[in-house]
Scaffold this active site. Structure first.
Site, PDB file in Angstrom:
ATOM      1  N   THR A 199       1.735  -1.835   4.157  1.00  0.00           N
ATOM      2  CA  THR A 199       1.511  -1.421   5.541  1.00  0.00           C
ATOM      3  C   THR A 199       2.807  -1.329   6.346  1.00  0.00           C
ATOM      4  OG1 THR A 199       0.518  -2.195   7.604  1.00  0.00           O
ATOM      5  CG2 THR A 199       1.004  -3.877   6.003  1.00  0.00           C
ATOM      6  N   ASP A 200       2.781  -0.496   7.379  1.00  0.00           N
ATOM      7  CA  ASP A 200       3.922  -0.429   8.305  1.00  0.00           C
ATOM      8  C   ASP A 200       4.063  -1.726   9.111  1.00  0.00           C
ATOM      9  OD1 ASP A 200       1.704  -0.146   9.986  1.00  0.00           O
ATOM     10  OD2 ASP A 200       2.290   1.782  10.828  1.00  0.00           O
TER      11      ASP A 200
HETATM   12  P1  NAD Z   1     -10.543  -2.818   3.069  1.00  0.00           P
HETATM   13  O1  NAD Z   1     -10.511  -4.113   3.812  1.00  0.00           O
HETATM   14  O2  NAD Z   1     -11.478  -1.768   3.519  1.00  0.00           O
HETATM   15  O3  NAD Z   1     -10.873  -3.112   1.526  1.00  0.00           O
HETATM   16  C1  NAD Z   1     -10.219  -4.077   0.777  1.00  0.00           C
HETATM   17  C2  NAD Z   1     -10.920  -4.155  -0.571  1.00  0.00           C
HETATM   18  O4  NAD Z   1     -10.258  -5.163  -1.349  1.00  0.00           O
HETATM   19  C3  NAD Z   1     -12.397  -4.555  -0.492  1.00  0.00           C
HETATM   20  O5  NAD Z   1     -13.156  -3.741  -1.347  1.00  0.00           O
HETATM   21  C4  NAD Z   1     -12.397  -6.000  -0.978  1.00  0.00           C
HETATM   22  O6  NAD Z   1     -13.616  -6.386  -1.596  1.00  0.00           O
HETATM   23  C5  NAD Z   1     -11.237  -5.994  -1.949  1.00  0.00           C
HETATM   24  N1  NAD Z   1     -10.645  -7.321  -2.169  1.00  0.00           N
HETATM   25  C6  NAD Z   1     -10.278  -8.214  -1.216  1.00  0.00           C
HETATM   26  N2  NAD Z   1      -9.788  -9.318  -1.801  1.00  0.00           N
HETATM   27  C7  NAD Z   1      -9.815  -9.105  -3.138  1.00  0.00           C
HETATM   28  C8  NAD Z   1      -9.421  -9.872  -4.270  1.00  0.00           C
HETATM   29  N3  NAD Z   1      -8.904 -11.094  -4.142  1.00  0.00           N
HETATM   30  N4  NAD Z   1      -9.589  -9.335  -5.503  1.00  0.00           N
HETATM   31  C9  NAD Z   1     -10.131  -8.091  -5.655  1.00  0.00           C
HETATM   32  N5  NAD Z   1     -10.534  -7.339  -4.625  1.00  0.00           N
HETATM   33  C10 NAD Z   1     -10.373  -7.833  -3.372  1.00  0.00           C
HETATM   34  O7  NAD Z   1      -9.043  -2.290   2.982  1.00  0.00           O
HETATM   35  P2  NAD Z   1      -8.374  -0.928   3.488  1.00  0.00           P
HETATM   36  O8  NAD Z   1      -8.349  -0.925   4.959  1.00  0.00           O
HETATM   37  O9  NAD Z   1      -8.955   0.200   2.756  1.00  0.00           O
HETATM   38  O10 NAD Z   1      -6.873  -1.174   2.979  1.00  0.00           O
HETATM   39  C11 NAD Z   1      -6.528  -0.955   1.624  1.00  0.00           C
HETATM   40  C12 NAD Z   1      -5.068  -1.325   1.423  1.00  0.00           C
HETATM   41  O11 NAD Z   1      -4.246  -0.523   2.263  1.00  0.00           O
HETATM   42  C13 NAD Z   1      -4.723  -2.768   1.786  1.00  0.00           C
HETATM   43  O12 NAD Z   1      -3.767  -3.236   0.872  1.00  0.00           O
HETATM   44  C14 NAD Z   1      -4.119  -2.673   3.175  1.00  0.00           C
HETATM   45  O13 NAD Z   1      -3.205  -3.723   3.413  1.00  0.00           O
HETATM   46  C15 NAD Z   1      -3.418  -1.346   3.086  1.00  0.00           C
HETATM   47  N6  NAD Z   1      -3.289  -0.633   4.375  1.00  0.00           N
HETATM   48  C16 NAD Z   1      -4.374  -0.423   5.163  1.00  0.00           C
HETATM   49  C17 NAD Z   1      -4.242   0.320   6.325  1.00  0.00           C
HETATM   50  C18 NAD Z   1      -5.428   0.609   7.236  1.00  0.00           C
HETATM   51  O14 NAD Z   1      -5.251   1.228   8.283  1.00  0.00           O
HETATM   52  N7  NAD Z   1      -6.635   0.205   6.886  1.00  0.00           N
HETATM   53  C19 NAD Z   1      -2.996   0.856   6.675  1.00  0.00           C
HETATM   54  C20 NAD Z   1      -1.896   0.606   5.849  1.00  0.00           C
HETATM   55  C21 NAD Z   1      -2.061  -0.127   4.692  1.00  0.00           C
HETATM   56  O1  DAU Z   2      -0.705  -0.221  10.713  1.00  0.00           O
HETATM   57  C1  DAU Z   2      -1.441  -0.395   9.554  1.00  0.00           C
HETATM   58  C2  DAU Z   2      -2.508  -1.443   9.749  1.00  0.00           C
HETATM   59  O2  DAU Z   2      -3.493  -0.862  10.580  1.00  0.00           O
HETATM   60  C3  DAU Z   2      -3.135  -1.935   8.464  1.00  0.00           C
HETATM   61  O3  DAU Z   2      -2.158  -2.530   7.672  1.00  0.00           O
HETATM   62  C4  DAU Z   2      -4.281  -2.902   8.730  1.00  0.00           C
HETATM   63  O4  DAU Z   2      -4.918  -3.276   7.536  1.00  0.00           O
HETATM   64  C5  DAU Z   2      -5.280  -2.212   9.637  1.00  0.00           C
HETATM   65  O5  DAU Z   2      -6.305  -3.121   9.983  1.00  0.00           O
HETATM   66  C6  DAU Z   2      -4.595  -1.674  10.877  1.00  0.00           C
HETATM   67  O6  DAU Z   2      -4.178  -2.751  11.753  1.00  0.00           O
HETATM   68  P1  DAU Z   2      -4.347  -2.614  13.337  1.00  0.00           P
HETATM   69  O7  DAU Z   2      -4.321  -3.952  13.924  1.00  0.00           O
HETATM   70  O8  DAU Z   2      -3.429  -1.580  13.864  1.00  0.00           O
HETATM   71  O9  DAU Z   2      -5.843  -1.968  13.359  1.00  0.00           O
HETATM   72  P2  DAU Z   2      -7.115  -2.274  14.278  1.00  0.00           P
HETATM   73  O10 DAU Z   2      -8.071  -1.175  14.005  1.00  0.00           O
HETATM   74  O11 DAU Z   2      -7.581  -3.670  14.143  1.00  0.00           O
HETATM   75  O12 DAU Z   2      -6.530  -2.096  15.739  1.00  0.00           O
HETATM   76  C7  DAU Z   2      -5.913  -0.890  16.144  1.00  0.00           C
HETATM   77  C8  DAU Z   2      -5.448  -1.081  17.576  1.00  0.00           C
HETATM   78  O13 DAU Z   2      -6.595  -1.172  18.427  1.00  0.00           O
HETATM   79  C9  DAU Z   2      -4.657  -2.351  17.818  1.00  0.00           C
HETATM   80  O14 DAU Z   2      -3.652  -2.095  18.768  1.00  0.00           O
HETATM   81  C10 DAU Z   2      -5.670  -3.325  18.398  1.00  0.00           C
HETATM   82  C11 DAU Z   2      -6.621  -2.405  19.149  1.00  0.00           C
HETATM   83  N1  DAU Z   2      -8.029  -2.878  19.199  1.00  0.00           N
HETATM   84  C12 DAU Z   2      -8.612  -3.196  18.024  1.00  0.00           C
HETATM   85  C13 DAU Z   2      -9.896  -3.671  18.000  1.00  0.00           C
HETATM   86  C14 DAU Z   2     -10.564  -4.067  16.700  1.00  0.00           C
HETATM   87  C15 DAU Z   2      -8.703  -2.949  20.407  1.00  0.00           C
HETATM   88  O15 DAU Z   2      -8.166  -2.616  21.482  1.00  0.00           O
HETATM   89  N2  DAU Z   2      -9.986  -3.411  20.389  1.00  0.00           N
HETATM   90  C16 DAU Z   2     -10.610  -3.802  19.233  1.00  0.00           C
HETATM   91  O16 DAU Z   2     -11.782  -4.250  19.291  1.00  0.00           O
END
Ligand code: NAD
Ligand code: DAU
Length: 334
Positions: free
Chosen positions: A124-125
């Site tokens: 992640t960033d």
């Molecule tokens: P998510 O939370 O939707 O899914 C995570 C998955 O990992 C789930 O299916 C969960 O069951 C599985 N998991 C958790 N712990 C585990 C373990 N110990 N062993 C095996 N499986 C396990 O995640 P996402 O939001 O799709 O993110 C995927 C990846 O991308 C993560 O590594 C996250 O850090 C990274 N990432 C996410 C975002 C974002 O915006 N969501 C942005 C940048 C990077």
């Molecule tokens: O930047 C990458 C990351 O983005 C990933 O690595 C993480 O896994 C992913 O969860 C996400 O993190 P953020 O904290 O940026 O995402 P989130 O959707 O939780 O929140 C986005 C923005 O919105 C953040 O500034 C917090 C705000 N927010 C979030 C929630 C859940 C609100 O204002 N209200 C809320 O209820």
């Protein structure tokens, strides 16, 4: 090619499993997922009968689970498995440290022992911390500010150390925020859409002044595809789009699209340690691997809202079972 995708039942992992099986008809995909609250096999009904796809329920923290899943070996492990929600990490950091640090360690060990030819670590960033102006580059220092990003940084630093110490073949990615279908309805975009679809207000931290950079699931899959096939071992790639928006702008898009006004915003107490602005430079990915995002935020958010409108059955039970209980607890504690 034989690929082990960890966390393939989660949001982005399941999108990538489907992307690979659809695009590469001769690739084999093994999905190892613990099925935490965020893992959902309903994300994968499209491929569950595909002969090139196998699911293993297991934990990346347990080396025997990894061994069982890889069998005689795979070409690559792509690690999507993680605890991912910042607010949850503030309440209970332990599972984040276990999966995001120890889990990454076990995958690195599996690669070091030759069970896979390389590891692609999806990160992640957030590991760079926040930045008031300008952008982070692949060589910017890690300055994480919450238990989630610190745990991801821990896993990434192990990747770096394994590359240098053991010559372990690893590629790391640092991505901006993903959005699209099948995102668990606790993250900003799906939470706001589903709340409004239920006529509930949307909880906005810090009056919506924090800035995030957004990439669609489709473009993120395309970027990882490029890295899988053309990425250089040992390299780090930022994945981003340049589409940086204040949360209030994101909220406005969703409110407008669903026919609501600002009266549906509830300004709530800010997230502790809340990162103000994320911005990562993706010139390296563009220049070296010829990657350009194809979907603008405006197009992607419309499609995403439509998907949540049409898939209430998918998100309703997730919200009812886990989310409401979790949030009640969270608000009491903060
Ligand atoms: P998510 O939370 O939707 O899914 C995570 C998955 O990992 C789930 O299916 C969960 O069951 C599985 N998991 C958790 N712990 C585990 C373990 N110990 N062993 C095996 N499986 C396990 O995640 P996402 O939001 O799709 O993110 C995927 C990846 O991308 C993560 O590594 C996250 O850090 C990274 N990432 C996410 C975002 C974002 O915006 N969501 C942005 C940048 C990077
Ligand atoms: O930047 C990458 C990351 O983005 C990933 O690595 C993480 O896994 C992913 O969860 C996400 O993190 P953020 O904290 O940026 O995402 P989130 O959707 O939780 O929140 C986005 C923005 O919105 C953040 O500034 C917090 C705000 N927010 C979030 C929630 C859940 C609100 O204002 N209200 C809320 O209820």
């Amino acid at each position: 090619m034989k690929i082990l995708i960890t966390g393939g039942a989660g949001f982005m992992g399941s999108n990538f499993v489907k992307y690979v099986l659809d695009k590469y008809k001769d690739y084999k995909v093994i999905n190892l997922d613990k099925l935490t609250y965020a893992g959902n096999l309903e994300n994968l009904t499209l491929v569950e009968n595909n002969p090139n796809y196998i699911f293993f329920k297991g934990d990346i923290v347990k080396k025997n689970d990894i061994k069982k899943a890889v069998g005689k070996g795979v070409d690559v492990i792509i690690n999507y498995a993680a605890e991912t929600h910042v607010d949850r990490s503030i309440l209970n950091p332990r599972s984040f440290i276990e999966t995001d640090v120890l889990g990454t360690y076990e995958l690195l060990e599996a690669v070091r022992k030759g069970l896979a030819k390389k590891l692609i670590q999806i990160s992640t960033d957030e590991v760079y911390g926040d930045i008031e102006a300008g952008e982070f580059y692949e060589n910017s220092p890690f300055m994480p500010n919450n238990p989630y990003s610190a745990s991801k940084a821990g896993g990434d630093l192990l990747c770096r150390a394994y590359k240098r110490t053991y010559n372990t073949p690893v590629i790391e990615t640092h991505s901006c925020n993903f959005y699209g279908p099948h995102q668990f309805p606790e993250k900003l975009i799906p939470l706001f859409i589903t709340n409004l679809l239920e006529n509930k207000k949307v909880p906005l931290y810090n009056r919506g002044q924090n800035i995030r950079e957004w990439i669609s699931t489709w473009d993120h899959c395309r970027a990882v595809d490029k890295i899988l096939h053309q990425g250089k071992i040992g390299e780090v790639y930022n994945i981003s789009t340049g589409e940086r928006l204040k949360n209030i702008q994101v909220a406005d898009y969703i409110l407008n699209e669903l026919g609501f006004g600002p009266e549906m915003i509830q300004h709530v107490q800010d997230r502790p340690g809340h990162d103000l602005r994320y911005a990562v430079n993706h010139d390296k990915l563009a220049k070296e691997l010829d990657f350009k995002p194809e979907i603008s935020f405006e197009q992607g958010i419309k499609k995403t809202i439509k998907w949540y409108k049409n898939n209430k059955r998918w998100w309703k039970k997730l919200k009812d079972k886990a989310f409401d209980k979790y949030y009640q607890k969270q608000y009491k504690k903060l």
